[in-house]
Enzyme design. Structure first.
Site, PDB file in Angstrom:
ATOM      1  N   GLU A   1      45.807  36.076  21.881  1.00 41.15           N
ATOM      2  CA  GLU A   1      45.278  37.448  21.923  1.00 41.15           C
ATOM      3  C   GLU A   1      44.888  37.865  20.499  1.00 41.15           C
ATOM      4  O   GLU A   1      44.920  37.061  19.571  1.00 41.15           O
ATOM      5  CB  GLU A   1      46.335  38.406  22.491  1.00 41.15           C
ATOM      6  CG  GLU A   1      47.631  38.445  21.695  1.00 41.15           C
ATOM      7  CD  GLU A   1      48.716  39.312  22.331  1.00 41.15           C
ATOM      8  OE1 GLU A   1      48.497  39.904  23.391  1.00 41.15           O
ATOM      9  OE2 GLU A   1      49.819  39.380  21.737  1.00 41.15           O
TER      10      GLU A   1
ATOM     11  N   ASP B   1      49.052  47.115  16.102  1.00 44.30           N
ATOM     12  CA  ASP B   1      47.690  46.622  16.353  1.00 44.30           C
ATOM     13  C   ASP B   1      46.675  47.202  15.371  1.00 44.30           C
ATOM     14  O   ASP B   1      45.630  47.750  15.776  1.00 44.30           O
ATOM     15  CB  ASP B   1      47.253  46.992  17.790  1.00 44.30           C
ATOM     16  CG  ASP B   1      48.211  46.474  18.851  1.00 44.30           C
ATOM     17  OD1 ASP B   1      48.795  45.411  18.649  1.00 44.30           O
ATOM     18  OD2 ASP B   1      48.356  47.158  19.888  1.00 44.30           O
TER      19      ASP B   1
HETATM   20  O1  FUB Z   1      49.851  46.734  21.827  1.00 42.95           O
HETATM   21  C1  FUB Z   1      49.714  46.110  23.060  1.00 42.95           C
HETATM   22  C2  FUB Z   1      49.368  44.652  22.907  1.00 42.95           C
HETATM   23  O2  FUB Z   1      50.364  43.986  22.137  1.00 42.95           O
HETATM   24  C3  FUB Z   1      48.108  44.364  22.146  1.00 42.95           C
HETATM   25  O3  FUB Z   1      46.948  44.646  22.879  1.00 42.95           O
HETATM   26  C4  FUB Z   1      48.331  42.943  21.810  1.00 42.95           C
HETATM   27  O4  FUB Z   1      47.446  42.423  20.868  1.00 42.95           O
HETATM   28  C5  FUB Z   1      49.754  42.987  21.333  1.00 42.95           C
HETATM   29  O5  FUB Z   1      49.819  43.394  20.008  1.00 42.95           O
END
Ligand code: FUB
Length: 461
Positions: free
Chosen positions: A214, A38
């Site tokens: 996301e 991330d």
């Molecule tokens: O790292 C946890 C979660 O996985 C993140 O918040 C999302 O964007 C995905 O990468």
């Protein structure tokens, strides 16, 4: 510096620049002694920083509870600053730190962090390494706040526009779930209601953010606003898609993929940020490249990678092909200055920990076992070095070899360490076989290495 040396240095710099121009290093992932995910990239004092989720070795889910920070000024050797923000310690109400968002404003660094799928808090520091404080003692954005009703109030991305106005993007789990709020000038309070991010597709009306899943991100290029995000799995295979608009809150037009998903990411979740650094644009993203290389094939062990991103003449983004090589080195390492041991291109069997080096709490390399090594890429020597010194803490007699070009390449120096009685001490050795060239060096911990700590080194001529 005398004139003769000045000329030699000029010629050497030209030669090394030419050498580097033709060199491609296997840079990806940018850190090989820990997992990281991330990535949120930002520039601070002409250095590129990336703050990341910290995937734990062998984790079976997203169990992360701290953020790691890396920085570079050459895109090939990355400084590991260690863990800079820990849930339950630097923030009392949040333990499970998912993707961070960072912003720089008025000489301060703001870190936005979600507690797992939400809510989102903010921390502030005077420099990227911290220490960070939690000014609110509670969350900044929660699902209960007007217009913030996303399924997942997480994956915050902060954006500061040229006029100083700041925005926070977040949300997840569906094409109606992308949200944005205006941040106030203090960066730690927001204006409500939040708004739903939407983009039109194929000339249609903008009612949703097409395929949004996301990992929101916002950047600006040539006066246009680029909202990018991880798209959903069923339709888009979790590619990083984007939409272009004329303002930070839209309206936007969906443009498709920037970064398609790929096998080295095990076709799993995708997360990125986009940053301008020294005249070029880069996309920083995660993959499962290291876990796969190690044979773990663990989708929860992710690693941060970087590649150049280019624009087409019409302002759209040319699809990025993720690489193992990463970008070219921007400038050579200077062997004659004190280099931090944690500014690394690649390594094996080492860890990085915080240590008290000359009364400064700073990150150092720790060898885990014999055979541990650290690779530093692209030194411009200019003239043959005579000696090398290394600042180390050793528990007893130990040996560090300096090898040229490969872990088993020609031996350039043998540094003998002795028990430093708990302190860091400088050890020196003669150097042979290195001329006025540009080369990589490997520091190999060959004997009684376990626990040896390595803070810095420099060459002399
Ligand atoms: O790292 C946890 C979660 O996985 C993140 O918040 C999302 O964007 C995905 O990468």
């Amino acid at each position: 510096m005398n004139i003769r040396h000045a000329n030699i240095r000029k010629i050497a710099a030209a030669l090394s620049a030419a050498a580097l121009a033709g060199t491609a290093f296997a840079v990806n992932p940018i850190v090989t002694h820990k997992y990281s995910a991330d990535p949120n990239a930002f520039v601070w004092k002409d250095r590129l920083y990336v703050v990341c989720s910290h995937d734990l070795d062998g984790q079976k889910g997203f169990e992360m509870n701290d953020y790691v920070l890396m920085s570079t000024d050459d895109l090939v050797n990355w400084t590991d600053h260690g863990d800079v923000f820990t849930g339950g310690k630097d923030v009392k109400w949040c333990w499970n730190l998912y993707a961070p968002g960072a912003a720089v404003k008025d000489g301060k660094v703001y870190l936005y962090y979600p507690n797992s799928g939400g809510p989102i808090g903010v921390a502030v520091a005077d420099r990227p390494e911290g220490p960070y404080t939690d000014p609110l003692g509670k969350h900044l954005i929660g699902r209960e706040m007007p217009g913030c009703d996303s399924c997942w109030v997480f994956d915050p991305a902060a954006f500061v526009d040229d006029d100083g106005k700041a925005y926070l993007y977040f949300g997840g789990n569906g094409d109606t779930m992308a949200r944005a709020v205006r941040l106030n000038d203090d960066m730690v309070s927001a204006q409500f209601p939040g708004i739903m991010m939407k983009a039109s597709k194929d000339g249609g009306e903008a009612t949703v953010m097409p395929y949004f899943f996301e990992a929101s991100y916002m950047h600006k290029h040539n006066g246009k606003y680029y909202f990018s995000y991880s798209a959903n799995f069923p339709d888009r295979g979790a590619s990083i898609d984007y939409a272009i608009g004329d303002s930070p809150l839209g309206p936007f037009v969906w443009k498709g993929a920037i970064l398609p998903n790929w096998a080295e990411n095990s076709w799993n979740n995708n997360h990125h940020s986009i940053v301008d650094f020294r005249g070029k644009t880069y996309i920083v993203y995660h993959s499962r490249i290291l876990s796969n290389r190690q044979g773990h094939n663990n989708v929860f062990e992710r690693s941060v990678c970087i590649d150049e991103l280019k624009y087409n003449d019409d302002g759209t983004i040319a699809k990025v092909v993720p690489t193992h090589e990463g970008p070219r080195q921007l400038k050579p390492l200077d062997p004659y200055k004190a280099n931090r041991a944690v500014t690394i291109c690649q390594d094996e069997k080492v860890k990085v920990k915080m240590a008290d080096v000359s009364k400064n709490n700073t990150s150092v390399v720790v060898a885990s076992d014999d055979g541990a090594w650290v690779r530093y890429a692209g030194f411009a020597f200019g003239a043959a070095p005579e000696s090398v010194s290394a600042l180390c803490r050793a528990k007893g007699p130990a040996v560090v070899e300096v090898r040229k070009g490969a872990v088993d390449g020609p031996l350039a120096a043998t540094i003998a360490l002795s028990d430093t009685k708990g302190e860091f001490r400088k050890f020196s050795a003669a150097v042979s076989g290195i001329g006025a060239e540009t080369c990589d060096l490997y520091f190999v911990f060959v004997k009684s290495a376990a626990g040896t700590e390595f803070a810095s080194y420099r060459f002399a001529r």
